[in-house]
Enzyme design. Sequence first.
Site, PDB file in Angstrom:
ATOM      1  N   HIS A  18       0.855  -1.188   0.000  1.00 37.72           N
ATOM      2  CA  HIS A  18       0.000   0.000   0.000  1.00 37.72           C
ATOM      3  C   HIS A  18       0.889   1.236   0.000  1.00 37.72           C
ATOM      4  O   HIS A  18       2.091   1.141   0.255  1.00 37.72           O
ATOM      5  CB  HIS A  18      -0.888   0.023   1.257  1.00 37.72           C
ATOM      6  CG  HIS A  18      -0.087   0.164   2.525  1.00 37.72           C
ATOM      7  ND1 HIS A  18       0.571  -0.893   3.108  1.00 37.72           N
ATOM      8  CD2 HIS A  18       0.196   1.254   3.289  1.00 37.72           C
ATOM      9  CE1 HIS A  18       1.218  -0.464   4.192  1.00 37.72           C
ATOM     10  NE2 HIS A  18       1.006   0.836   4.322  1.00 37.72           N
ATOM     11  N   ASP A  54       0.870   5.238   1.805  1.00 39.42           N
ATOM     12  CA  ASP A  54       0.204   5.909   2.919  1.00 39.42           C
ATOM     13  C   ASP A  54      -0.509   7.162   2.391  1.00 39.42           C
ATOM     14  O   ASP A  54       0.008   7.851   1.519  1.00 39.42           O
ATOM     15  CB  ASP A  54       1.232   6.289   3.997  1.00 39.42           C
ATOM     16  CG  ASP A  54       1.829   5.048   4.662  1.00 39.42           C
ATOM     17  OD1 ASP A  54       1.256   3.947   4.517  1.00 39.42           O
ATOM     18  OD2 ASP A  54       2.879   5.178   5.318  1.00 39.42           O
ATOM     19  N   ARG A  69       7.224  -9.240  15.523  1.00 38.61           N
ATOM     20  CA  ARG A  69       7.668  -7.932  15.029  1.00 38.61           C
ATOM     21  C   ARG A  69       6.671  -6.865  15.477  1.00 38.61           C
ATOM     22  O   ARG A  69       5.454  -7.104  15.519  1.00 38.61           O
ATOM     23  CB  ARG A  69       7.756  -7.960  13.505  1.00 38.61           C
ATOM     24  CG  ARG A  69       8.161  -6.657  12.903  1.00 38.61           C
ATOM     25  CD  ARG A  69       8.663  -6.802  11.469  1.00 38.61           C
ATOM     26  NE  ARG A  69       9.112  -5.490  11.043  1.00 38.61           N
ATOM     27  CZ  ARG A  69       8.324  -4.580  10.479  1.00 38.61           C
ATOM     28  NH1 ARG A  69       7.074  -4.866  10.217  1.00 38.61           N
ATOM     29  NH2 ARG A  69       8.805  -3.393  10.175  1.00 38.61           N
TER      30      ARG A  69
HETATM   31  O1  AKG Z   1       5.072  -2.484   9.905  1.00 39.20           O
HETATM   32  C1  AKG Z   1       5.619  -1.905   8.989  1.00 39.20           C
HETATM   33  O2  AKG Z   1       6.827  -1.962   8.793  1.00 39.20           O
HETATM   34  C2  AKG Z   1       4.802  -1.099   8.013  1.00 39.20           C
HETATM   35  C3  AKG Z   1       3.624  -0.409   8.630  1.00 39.20           C
HETATM   36  C4  AKG Z   1       2.912   0.462   7.645  1.00 39.20           C
HETATM   37  O3  AKG Z   1       3.239   0.514   6.495  1.00 39.20           O
HETATM   38  C5  AKG Z   1       1.772   1.284   8.095  1.00 39.20           C
HETATM   39  O4  AKG Z   1       1.337   1.181   9.273  1.00 39.20           O
HETATM   40  O5  AKG Z   1       1.252   2.057   7.258  1.00 39.20           O
HETATM   41 FE   FE2 Z   2       2.307   2.196   5.462  1.00 36.96          FE
END
Ligand code: AKG
Ligand code: FE2
Length: 367
Positions: free
Chosen positions: A226, A228, A293
């Site tokens: 995705h 942001d 993670r």
């Molecule tokens: O957890 C990650 O490394 C990515 C998180 C992410 O892309 C988001 O929260 O928009």
């Molecule tokens: Fe993200």
Amino acid sequence: MPSRLLEVFRAHPVHLHDNHIDFESVPELPDSHAWPPVVDYPSEDLYEESVPIIDLMDPNATKLVGNACETWGMFQVTNHGIPINLLKDVETEGRRLFQLPAQHKLKAARPSNGISGYGRARINSFFPKLMWSEGFTIVGSPVEHARQLWPQEYNKFCDVMEEYEKEMKNLSSRVMWIMLGSLGITKEDLSWAGLKSNPEGVCAALQLNSYPPCPEPNRAMGLAAHTDSTLLTVLYQNSTSGLQVLRDGVQWVTVPPITGTLVVNVGDLLHILSNGRFLSVLHRAVVHRTRHRLSLAYLYGPPSDIQISPLSKLIDPKHPPLYHPVTWSEYLGRKAKHFNKALSTVQLCGPQNGFIDINQNRMKVVW
Ligand SMILES: O=C(O)CCC(=O)C(=O)O
Ligand SMILES: [Fe+2]
């Protein structure tokens, strides 16, 4: 969170709370979470290229940041001024939350038409399979949901998250001005940025992501690809790798966790402001067989009803505006409907000479 943004989430409810699994107790990958095999699953090999690591105190930081935004849409920062103890504290508090029993976490469930609380990533609704992750979204104060999780001991969680939000807000603004500075943009060029009395101020959300160990990590997806919908995002990741960025629209490259560094990525709105100069890059998170993670994404945006459009300084006969003006709240509505195609719905002209279409629906201007 300003009411305009809340209205967007109310208008686009997502029902994601059925069929919750307890990740820790599942011996094999359920069919509901089985994706096609993940290509470019992280290996121990060293990648030829990785996202740039930039020391914010480097005298050349502006140039380096600008270059990273134009080529990668992402970089890691050191010397960012966020105390290491605060990073440790947010990690500890994040773990404390996600370690709670599955049913207990649902006490703080994000309502289907709401924005804050515990649950699956909203983008799950665009995919036939579920993602191997859980999240907790904080907008402003987390106290209401934290009290449901820990009726007696919610203070520490709230204090740490609120302190982190404060620090992230300052850092995000600082980094945004370095990014824009690399394009020759000053505060005078961005009328809304100087509006001290703007009743809403900038808008932001803090997204905690948890990726439990997974019995079949290369058939699962932590967070699907995705971009942001922000101006920019500042991400803290713990010592387990998983974040990957799509390089040149073709190759997934892992962004290795480095103690004390933070990852910054360009969001769709900064891509629009920069008239396509900065890449709003596709990224995703993959999961691990034995390691948990954790990541914290600070999603930084403008006041929700300010028109965001390509900056006039970046427009000339050779570089016509690529996008219609759009407010953040309008854009979030488009994202909720069209997901990764949202940017193309505000695009003014199709790919033409001088532009290359990358990531299917994003344009990168070749200056
Ligand atoms: O957890 C990650 O490394 C990515 C998180 C992410 O892309 C988001 O929260 O928009
Ligand atoms: Fe993200």
